[in-house]
Design a protein around this motif. Structure first.
Motif, PDB file in Angstrom:
ATOM      1  N   HIS A 217       5.815   1.793   3.218  1.00  0.00           N
ATOM      2  CA  HIS A 217       7.256   1.838   2.944  1.00  0.00           C
ATOM      3  C   HIS A 217       7.946   0.599   3.503  1.00  0.00           C
ATOM      4  CE1 HIS A 217      11.157   4.500   3.153  1.00  0.00           C
ATOM      5  NE2 HIS A 217      11.403   3.281   2.711  1.00  0.00           N
ATOM      6  N   ALA A 218       7.667   0.298   4.759  1.00  0.00           N
ATOM      7  CA  ALA A 218       8.319  -0.840   5.407  1.00  0.00           C
ATOM      8  C   ALA A 218       7.850  -2.170   4.821  1.00  0.00           C
ATOM      9  CB  ALA A 218       8.060  -0.807   6.915  1.00  0.00           C
ATOM     10  N   VAL A 219       6.553  -2.306   4.605  1.00  0.00           N
ATOM     11  CA  VAL A 219       6.012  -3.572   4.103  1.00  0.00           C
ATOM     12  C   VAL A 219       6.515  -3.857   2.690  1.00  0.00           C
ATOM     13  CG1 VAL A 219       3.872  -4.681   3.326  1.00  0.00           C
ATOM     14  CG2 VAL A 219       4.008  -3.674   5.603  1.00  0.00           C
ATOM     15  N   PHE A 220       6.640  -2.829   1.868  1.00  0.00           N
ATOM     16  CA  PHE A 220       7.132  -3.046   0.509  1.00  0.00           C
ATOM     17  C   PHE A 220       8.617  -3.407   0.470  1.00  0.00           C
ATOM     18  CE2 PHE A 220       3.342  -1.408  -1.682  1.00  0.00           C
ATOM     19  CZ  PHE A 220       3.339  -2.236  -2.784  1.00  0.00           C
ATOM     20  N   ALA A 221       9.307  -3.272   1.595  1.00  0.00           N
ATOM     21  CA  ALA A 221      10.693  -3.726   1.660  1.00  0.00           C
ATOM     22  C   ALA A 221      10.783  -5.251   1.801  1.00  0.00           C
ATOM     23  CB  ALA A 221      11.418  -3.054   2.831  1.00  0.00           C
ATOM     24  N   ILE A 222       9.667  -5.902   2.147  1.00  0.00           N
ATOM     25  CA  ILE A 222       9.654  -7.359   2.239  1.00  0.00           C
ATOM     26  C   ILE A 222       9.739  -7.924   0.828  1.00  0.00           C
ATOM     27  CG2 ILE A 222       8.380  -9.391   3.027  1.00  0.00           C
ATOM     28  CD1 ILE A 222       6.845  -7.534   4.942  1.00  0.00           C
ATOM     29  N   PRO A 223      10.686  -8.814   0.549  1.00  0.00           N
ATOM     30  CA  PRO A 223      10.780  -9.372  -0.806  1.00  0.00           C
ATOM     31  C   PRO A 223       9.471 -10.033  -1.240  1.00  0.00           C
ATOM     32  CG  PRO A 223      12.734  -9.934   0.467  1.00  0.00           C
ATOM     33  CD  PRO A 223      11.764  -9.301   1.431  1.00  0.00           C
ATOM     34  N   GLY A 224       9.035  -9.706  -2.453  1.00  0.00           N
ATOM     35  CA  GLY A 224       7.868 -10.360  -3.022  1.00  0.00           C
ATOM     36  C   GLY A 224       6.544  -9.675  -2.809  1.00  0.00           C
ATOM     37  N   VAL A 225       6.512  -8.529  -2.147  1.00  0.00           N
ATOM     38  CA  VAL A 225       5.250  -7.810  -1.941  1.00  0.00           C
ATOM     39  C   VAL A 225       4.842  -7.121  -3.245  1.00  0.00           C
ATOM     40  CG1 VAL A 225       4.174  -5.840  -0.778  1.00  0.00           C
ATOM     41  CG2 VAL A 225       5.502  -7.499   0.535  1.00  0.00           C
ATOM     42  N   ARG A 226       3.559  -7.249  -3.589  1.00  0.00           N
ATOM     43  CA  ARG A 226       3.053  -6.645  -4.828  1.00  0.00           C
ATOM     44  C   ARG A 226       1.978  -5.597  -4.599  1.00  0.00           C
ATOM     45  NH1 ARG A 226       6.895  -7.238  -6.611  1.00  0.00           N
ATOM     46  NH2 ARG A 226       7.692  -8.494  -8.338  1.00  0.00           N
ATOM     47  N   GLY A 227       1.431  -5.521  -3.396  1.00  0.00           N
ATOM     48  CA  GLY A 227       0.398  -4.517  -3.159  1.00  0.00           C
ATOM     49  C   GLY A 227      -0.007  -4.466  -1.701  1.00  0.00           C
ATOM     50  N   ILE A 228      -0.597  -3.340  -1.308  1.00  0.00           N
ATOM     51  CA  ILE A 228      -1.098  -3.163   0.056  1.00  0.00           C
ATOM     52  C   ILE A 228      -2.340  -2.294  -0.006  1.00  0.00           C
ATOM     53  CG2 ILE A 228       0.381  -1.161   0.498  1.00  0.00           C
ATOM     54  CD1 ILE A 228       0.632  -2.122   3.405  1.00  0.00           C
ATOM     55  N   GLU A 229      -3.330  -2.604   0.821  1.00  0.00           N
ATOM     56  CA  GLU A 229      -4.528  -1.780   0.907  1.00  0.00           C
ATOM     57  C   GLU A 229      -4.993  -1.723   2.353  1.00  0.00           C
ATOM     58  OE1 GLU A 229      -7.685  -3.371  -1.445  1.00  0.00           O
ATOM     59  OE2 GLU A 229      -7.896  -5.189  -0.256  1.00  0.00           O
ATOM     60  N   PHE A 230      -5.518  -0.568   2.753  1.00  0.00           N
ATOM     61  CA  PHE A 230      -5.974  -0.331   4.117  1.00  0.00           C
ATOM     62  C   PHE A 230      -7.498  -0.271   4.152  1.00  0.00           C
ATOM     63  CE2 PHE A 230      -1.686   1.114   3.890  1.00  0.00           C
ATOM     64  CZ  PHE A 230      -1.131   0.886   5.142  1.00  0.00           C
ATOM     65  N   GLY A 231      -8.080  -0.902   5.173  1.00  0.00           N
ATOM     66  CA  GLY A 231      -9.531  -0.845   5.329  1.00  0.00           C
ATOM     67  C   GLY A 231     -10.257  -1.366   4.109  1.00  0.00           C
ATOM     68  N   ASP A 232     -11.193  -0.566   3.561  1.00  0.00           N
ATOM     69  CA  ASP A 232     -11.928  -0.966   2.365  1.00  0.00           C
ATOM     70  C   ASP A 232     -11.036  -1.035   1.131  1.00  0.00           C
ATOM     71  OD1 ASP A 232     -14.337  -1.178   3.718  1.00  0.00           O
ATOM     72  OD2 ASP A 232     -14.894   0.905   3.346  1.00  0.00           O
ATOM     73  N   GLY A 233      -9.886  -0.386   1.181  1.00  0.00           N
ATOM     74  CA  GLY A 233      -8.914  -0.471   0.101  1.00  0.00           C
ATOM     75  C   GLY A 233      -9.473  -0.068  -1.248  1.00  0.00           C
ATOM     76  N   PHE A 234      -9.166  -0.864  -2.281  1.00  0.00           N
ATOM     77  CA  PHE A 234      -9.597  -0.538  -3.635  1.00  0.00           C
ATOM     78  C   PHE A 234     -11.120  -0.598  -3.789  1.00  0.00           C
ATOM     79  CE2 PHE A 234      -5.148  -1.410  -4.488  1.00  0.00           C
ATOM     80  CZ  PHE A 234      -4.838  -0.440  -5.430  1.00  0.00           C
TER      81      PHE A 234
END
Length: 332
Positions: A217-234
Motif C-alpha cells: 500500500h505504502a510503496v504503491f503511493a510512490i509515483p511511478g511504481v508499477r509492481g512489487i514482489e516479495f521473496g521469490d515473488g512471481f
C-alpha cells in the motif's frame, strides 16, 4: 486521501511549485532527539543533480514548525516543511490542454474538475517524496528504538534499498552508457529497486493488515511504481512446493527466505525482502503523438522542462522511507 497509518500517522501536503511541501507526523514518541542534521544523509540520497537526474536543485533544509523543543520531540504533532525555491512553472502550461502520456495530468484534472495545480505535476509530483523521506527519517529512529528494545542490539542496521536493475540491465557497468543513450534520444528509463529490512518475528496481522499488504500500500503511493514482489515473488508460481518451502534451520530461521520474511502476513524473523519496479519517466523530449483535448486534434508533444532520465535513481531512499513508515506503525 493524504494520510497513512494508525498509531504513527503521516500526512503530506504541498505541490511541486507551491511555496512549500511538507509533512505532519502524529504519534511521534516524546523525548526523541531530532535535529536538521539527522535528515542530511537521506535527503542527499534523494537529491538531484547526478547523471540521469533532473537539473532542478533545491536546498531542501528541513524547517520544524511544531513538535520540537530543545532538539527533542514533544509528543505533539511534528510538522516539517521544505521551501520550493527553484521553479519554472511556464514549462508546464501546455500540459493543461495536452496532458503528458503516462502522467497524472489527465486523471488529476478529471478527479478534481480541472482545479488541480498543473505546475510541475502539482500534488502528483515526485517532489512530494521529499516529505516522505523526511517522515522516513523519523520512522527509522522509531524503528531503531523499538528494535533495540526487542532484540537488545544498539543502533541496529535496520534497512537498505538499492537499484539492482536499470533499463533492463543488471550489469552496473552498462548503466552509465544506457543513461547517456536515453538522454541523447530524449527518452527515459525505468529500474528495479530491492529493499531489505530487519524485523523480529511476530510483527503484522493476517489478511488486511499483513506486512506485505501494508508495505505494498505504502510503496504503491510512490509515483511511478508499477509492481512489487516479495521473496521469490512471481518465480514462485513456476516452482514446486519442495522448491519454494523454507525449511527451518537449527537457528530457527528459514533456510532461503523464499517468502521474503513473511508467512501468513506476519514476520517470521528472516529479513523482509522485496523488489519494486519503477516505470520510465513519463516526461520525455522525444516527440510523441497524442491528443490535444481542447482542439480535438492529434499533435506532436515534446515535453519541455527539467526531468529525470531515470527518476528511480533517487528512489531507493524513498522505498526505505515508505517501509520504515509502515514498520514503525506495526512496531508501535
Amino acid at each position: 486521501m493524504n494520510t497513512f497509518g494508525k498509531n504513527f500517522r503521516v500526512s503530506i501536503f504541498g505541490e511541486s511549485h507551491s511555496p512549500i511541501v511538507g509533512v505532519t507526523l502524529d504519534g511521534v514518541p516524546a523525548g526523541m532527539e531530532l535535529t536538521p542534521s539527522d535528515f542530511v544523509a537521506d535527503i542527499d540520497r534523494r537529491r538531484s543533480g547526478a547523471k540521469g537526474t533532473t537539473p532542478r536543485t533545491e536546498r531542501d533544509v528541513p524547517q520544524f514548525l511544531s513538535g520540537i523543543y530543545d532538539n527533542h520531540t514533544t509528543g505533539a504533532p511534528l510538522t516539517i516543511i521544505f521551501p520550493n525555491e527553484n521553479v519554472r512553472s511556464g514549462d508546464y502550461s501546455e500540459f493543461v490542454s495536452t496532458p503528458r502520456p503516462g502522467h497524472a495530468d489527465f486523471t488529476a484534472s478529471e478527479r478534481f474538475g480541472g482545479w488541480n495545480d498543473p505546475r510541475g505535476g502539482g500534488h502528483f509530483s515526485g517532489r512530494l517524496t521529499l516529505a516522505v523521506v523526511a517522515a522516513g527519517v523519523v520512522a527509522k529512529k522509531i524503528m531503531a528504538s523499538r528494535m533495540t528494545a526487542t532484540i537488545g542490539v544498539e543502533n541496529p542496521q535496520i534497512m537498505n534499498a538499492e537499484i539492482v536493475e536499470l533499463g533492463g540491465l543488471t550489469d552496473k557497468a552498462m548503466w552509465d552508457k544506457a543513461l547517456d543513450d536515453a538522454h541523447k534520444e530524449g527518452d527515459s528509463l525505468g529500474a528495479i529497486v530491492q529493499c531489505r529490512a530487519e524485523l523480529p518475528a511476530g510483527v503484522g496481522e493476517p489478511f488486511w493488515d499483513s506486512v506485505e499488504s501494508l508495505v505494498s500500500h505504502a510503496v504503491f503511493a510512490i509515483p511511478g511504481v508499477r509492481g512489487i514482489e516479495f521473496g521469490d515473488g512471481f518465480r514462485a508460481s513456476a516452482m514446486k512446493g519442495s522448491q519454494h518451502n523454507d525449511t527451518f534451520g537449527i537457528d530457527g530461521m528459514p533456510s532461503k527466505n523464499g517468502s521474503g520474511g513473511v508467512n501468513g502476513g506476519i514476520s517470521n524473523g528472516a529479513p523482509l525482502e522485496f523488489r519494486v519496479a519503477f516505470k520510465p519517466t513519463s516526461s520525455i523530449s522525444k516527440p510523441q503523438k497524442t491528443l490535444n483535448f481542447e482542439s480535438g486534434e492529434m499533435v506532436d508533444l515534446i515535453c519541455k522542462g527539467r526531468h529525470d532520465v531515470c527518476f528511480a535513481l533517487r528512489a531507493p531512499v524513498v522505498v526505505e522511507a515508505m517501509t520504515a513508515i509502515v514498520l514503525a506503525d506495526l512496531l508501535y
